[in-house]
Design an enzyme around this catalytic site. Sequence first.
Site, short mmCIF file in Angstrom:
data_model
loop_
_atom_site.label_atom_id
_atom_site.label_comp_id
_atom_site.label_asym_id
_atom_site.label_seq_id
_atom_site.Cartn_x
_atom_site.Cartn_y
_atom_site.Cartn_z
N ASP A 65 0.86 -1.18 0.00
CA ASP A 65 0.00 0.00 0.00
C ASP A 65 0.90 1.23 0.00
O ASP A 65 2.11 1.12 0.20
CB ASP A 65 -1.00 0.00 1.16
N TYR A 67 3.02 4.68 0.75
CA TYR A 67 3.69 5.23 1.94
C TYR A 67 2.71 6.11 2.70
O TYR A 67 1.91 6.84 2.10
CB TYR A 67 4.90 6.06 1.53
N PHE A 78 6.39 2.10 -4.46
CA PHE A 78 7.77 2.24 -4.01
C PHE A 78 8.41 3.59 -4.34
O PHE A 78 9.45 3.93 -3.82
CB PHE A 78 8.66 1.11 -4.57
N HIS A 186 10.74 -9.50 0.34
CA HIS A 186 10.40 -8.08 0.23
C HIS A 186 11.64 -7.24 0.47
O HIS A 186 12.53 -7.63 1.24
CB HIS A 186 9.31 -7.74 1.25
#
Length: 220
Positions: A65, A67, A78, A186
């Site tokens: 989701d 920031y 990202f 991740h």
Amino acid sequence: MQLTIEGSWGSFLAQQRTCRYFTTLEEGLNREYCSGPCFPEPHMWLRALQQVDVDKVRVVILGQDPYHGVGQANGLAFSVPTGVAKPPSLTNILKECYGVKQGKAHSGDLSSWTDQGVLLLNTILSVRQGQAGSHQKLGWTPFTDALLRHLNDQEHSIVFLFWGRLAQQKEKWITATHHCVLKSGHPSPLSANRGYWFGNDHFNKVNLFLEGQGQARIDW
């Protein structure tokens, strides 16, 4: 506030608008954005799609989701706007992509990737300020699931990058054999520091696959 988009994604959005979950999603978004600070700005909810026409998508990088800090979310998974401090996950992405020194020098704005057909897609496309995962049950999940199925149905080959457990749960929607799926841990420090991120060589593997399909490399 409504979810709207024109161009190549318009028919997809129109189809989703007929689904029961879609009304619930829009109502939830209006409620959340009226009750307190949320990110990104509504005009950026579908920015990832606005940046890349559906028939131009060559790579999909799936995030979680947006920031949740002020000024960070820009509608691309990202990515952060130029001048904003890079979050740890983005720092680790750039380290894996460029090496430590070059990664530190990068602005953190990944829009140059989208210009080359990289869809920077979050699974959940909005968030409350300071509350990661707060819009997880708002209705975004069926939307992005449908979006991945739509991409799976495309005739041209696409590389899907699924980083982390949550992203890898979406692998089930990619069934067409002409696509390529790459998986790793991740890029968050928790995963990366345990050895599940660095060295996955995904950026090089993407280009090797694209070259094998007669496509141009991504200039990361």
